[in-house]
Design a protein around this motif. Structure first.
Motif, short mmCIF file in Angstrom:
data_model
loop_
_atom_site.label_atom_id
_atom_site.label_comp_id
_atom_site.label_asym_id
_atom_site.label_seq_id
_atom_site.Cartn_x
_atom_site.Cartn_y
_atom_site.Cartn_z
N SER A 165 0.67 -0.80 -0.41
CA SER A 165 0.33 0.42 -0.03
C SER A 165 1.00 1.19 0.48
O SER A 165 0.82 2.62 -0.36
CB SER A 165 -0.93 0.21 1.49
N THR A 166 2.16 1.21 0.92
CA THR A 166 3.37 2.35 0.78
C THR A 166 3.56 2.45 -0.72
O THR A 166 3.74 3.58 -1.00
CB THR A 166 4.01 2.59 2.35
N VAL A 167 3.96 0.84 -1.47
CA VAL A 167 4.92 0.99 -2.30
C VAL A 167 4.68 2.00 -3.75
O VAL A 167 4.77 2.34 -4.64
CB VAL A 167 5.25 -0.21 -2.73
N ILE A 168 2.92 1.35 -3.83
CA ILE A 168 2.33 1.55 -4.63
C ILE A 168 1.49 2.82 -4.22
O ILE A 168 1.63 4.41 -5.27
CB ILE A 168 1.00 0.29 -5.11
N GLY A 169 0.38 2.99 -2.99
CA GLY A 169 0.30 4.39 -2.98
C GLY A 169 0.90 5.25 -2.16
O GLY A 169 0.81 6.31 -2.32
N ALA A 170 1.72 5.62 -2.19
CA ALA A 170 2.86 6.43 -1.76
C ALA A 170 3.19 7.13 -2.95
O ALA A 170 2.85 9.10 -3.03
CB ALA A 170 4.62 6.19 -1.46
N PRO A 171 3.32 7.40 -3.81
CA PRO A 171 3.90 7.61 -5.67
C PRO A 171 2.59 8.30 -6.09
O PRO A 171 1.85 9.24 -6.11
CB PRO A 171 4.42 6.69 -6.20
N ILE A 172 1.10 7.34 -5.64
CA ILE A 172 -0.13 7.99 -6.11
C ILE A 172 -0.10 9.66 -5.11
O ILE A 172 -1.01 10.03 -5.56
CB ILE A 172 -1.15 7.16 -5.90
N SER A 173 -0.40 9.02 -3.53
CA SER A 173 -0.15 9.94 -2.53
C SER A 173 -0.05 11.21 -3.41
O SER A 173 -0.03 12.36 -2.82
CB SER A 173 -0.34 9.20 -1.04
N GLY A 174 1.49 11.10 -4.20
CA GLY A 174 2.41 12.18 -3.56
C GLY A 174 2.14 12.98 -4.58
O GLY A 174 1.89 13.69 -4.90
N LEU A 175 1.34 12.55 -5.59
CA LEU A 175 0.42 13.15 -7.40
C LEU A 175 -0.74 13.56 -6.47
O LEU A 175 -1.05 15.01 -7.72
CB LEU A 175 0.77 11.55 -8.18
N LEU A 176 -1.23 12.87 -6.09
CA LEU A 176 -2.76 13.56 -5.93
C LEU A 176 -2.75 14.54 -4.57
O LEU A 176 -3.28 15.71 -5.18
CB LEU A 176 -3.34 12.54 -5.05
N LEU A 177 -1.39 15.00 -4.43
CA LEU A 177 -1.37 16.22 -2.85
C LEU A 177 -1.04 17.29 -4.37
O LEU A 177 -0.84 18.77 -3.66
CB LEU A 177 0.28 16.23 -2.48
N TYR A 178 -0.85 17.46 -5.80
CA TYR A 178 -0.56 18.67 -6.51
C TYR A 178 -2.09 18.64 -6.84
O TYR A 178 -1.62 19.53 -8.35
CB TYR A 178 0.27 18.10 -7.78
N LEU A 179 -2.83 18.23 -6.43
CA LEU A 179 -4.66 19.09 -7.46
C LEU A 179 -5.20 19.57 -6.58
O LEU A 179 -5.56 19.33 -5.80
CB LEU A 179 -5.51 17.07 -7.35
N HIS A 180 -4.53 21.04 -6.73
CA HIS A 180 -4.50 22.02 -6.18
C HIS A 180 -6.31 22.75 -6.94
O HIS A 180 -5.75 22.72 -8.03
CB HIS A 180 -3.40 22.83 -5.82
#
Length: 445
Positions: A165-180
């Protein structure tokens, strides 16, 4: 690789059960764990927006586990009574809704007058209550489908969802943080909203897809259903011939309490590190996306270790040292990381810790299921998980408090390492029950 003495029917039946249940349960736990820890990635921007200190964030991240602790045993007993299919579907629906509500902390705070910090705490408490019973429920559910000598590897496959969940979820979460800016929401708000949707969808799938017990499995042949049910019943009789525990006896059993303390140390190393790892990595000077990618490294190592170590434990039929050794490795890796300033060396040490943190977990869960069965197993597993997960509160809170008061994560990391060492000592002190670890599984006749 299968245990010695396996028959063609055993191999075929368990392969079919594994294909049917394990990948789906991995997906469910992947979503559950991501919804539990995505707050660590949201914190990279959320803490500033909400005005949360490190102490406040650590307290809010960890208070999830107080509610989890309170509702864990009742939830698991209800699962044993009503069946996994209905109860796990209920759990996933409620936590999906509450995880999505995390996106609206500012709105709820304004509407209620509670303030951002209190609203953050409240939603984390409700999320903990909603998710209580999911993990121990699945561990108990797996005991209804897989014989003892397969459990470390099967639990390892299932729990691989944690590092995955972190290996896959971390970069996904990182990209979602740019959805401003979309609909006036910040990136961390979109993160909570988008990552809540799979849990709500999967709740409906669980209700129609899971089967409560082997005898109800229309997707197995009559011979396969009969063989598996009889094999598991024989195991239960073997355990109960040594000692049959009631629910009350399981709740207060000294070995259950000892295992709870072991799990407390294991969980402390896991959550204490995971909730703050992105912020530790961020201090290396990386941007938000690279921070989430680098933060995933210890989890990739842990994913490999979890699967390999669980299979090794099954192969040699040994549990105690296969739990103690990775606990020690986790503690050592965390402790050594505090003495290293170079980012690359620090991440190597934390990756070694990641191996230990995750490799111990699937083997650990074979220990209580070796002597408990039925409702006693449901209660005992829930007690161990609920007490152990109190470290999910204590670890992050201590990390945040120490960071705020010392300006460094060193003290908090050394505390986590110390708890890992204590857990190692308790595992070794509990001793070994070789008769149970090597319980004969071949049916007579």
């Amino acid at each position: 690789m299968h245990p010695q003495g396996t028959t063609t029917q055993e191999v075929a039946t368990l392969a079919k059960v594994t294909r049917r249940l394990v990948p789906f349960l991995i997906i469910c736990y992947f979503v559950a764990y991501l919804d539990r820890v995505n707050v660590s990635f949201a914190a990279l921007t959320m803490n500033h927006d909400l005005g949360l200190s490190q102490t406040a964030f650590g307290f809010g991240a960890g208070i999830f586990f107080i509610a989890y602790f309170i509702f864990e045993v009742p939830s698991n007993l209800l699962l044993e009574r009503f069946g996994a299919r209905k109860w796990i579907a209920r759990i996933m629906l409620s936590w999906g809704i509450l995880s999505g509500l995390m996106a609206f902390i500012p709105n709820i705070a304004r509407a209620t007058g509670l303030g951002n910090e209190t609203t953050f705490y409240l939603l984390r408490v409700l999320l903990g209550a909603a998710e209580a019973g999911f993990f121990p429920g699945i561990i108990f559910y797996l005991t209804l489908w897989f014989p003892t000598e397969y459990r470390a590897r099967i639990v390892g496959y299932f729990m691989a969802a944690i590092p995955l969940s972190t290996v896959i979820g971390a970069p996904i979460s990182g990209l979602l943080l740019y959805l401003h800016g979309g609909l006036g929401l910040a990136g961390w708000q979109w993160l909570f909203l988008i990552e809540a949707v799979p849990a709500i969808i999967l709740a409906g799938v669980v209700f129609f897809y899971l089967t409560d017990r082997p005898m109800d499995a229309a997707w197995l042949s009559a011979d396969e259903r009969g063989w598996l049910s009889e094999k598991l019943l024989t195991e239960q009789r073997q355990r109960e011939a040594i000692r049959q525990y009631t629910v009350t006896e399981a709740l207060f059993n000294p070995k259950v309490i000892g295992l709870s303390l072991v799990y407390f140390g294991a969980v402390a190393t896991n959550y204490g590190l995971s909730f703050f790892l992105p912020q530790i990595v961020k201090a290396f000077g990386l941007n938000t996306f690279l921070t989430t990618v680098v933060s995933a490294t210890p989890y990739l190592v842990g994913l490999i270790g979890m699967v390999w170590w669980g299979r090794r434990s099954d192969r040699v039929a040994e549990r105690r040292f296969h739990t103690a050794i990775p606990l020690f490795v986790a503690a050592a890796g965390i402790a050594i990381s505090t003495a290293l300033n170079d980012p690359s060396l620090k991440m190597i040490a934390l990756s070694v810790a990641g191996f230990g943190i995750f490799a111990c977990l699937p083997v650990f869960w074979t220990l209580p299921t070796a002597f408990l069965s039925g409702a006693a197993a449901a209660a005992g597993i829930a007690v161990i998980n609920s007490i152990g997960n109190l470290a999910g509160f204590a670890g992050p809170f201590a990390m945040g408090w120490i960071r705020d008061h010392t300006g460094s994560y060193t003290g908090g990391l050394l505390l986590l390492a110390g708890l890992g060492i204590v857990a190692t000592g308790i595992v070794l002190a509990l001793g070994r029950d070789e008769a149970r670890e090597r319980m004969p599984m071949v049916l007579p006749g």
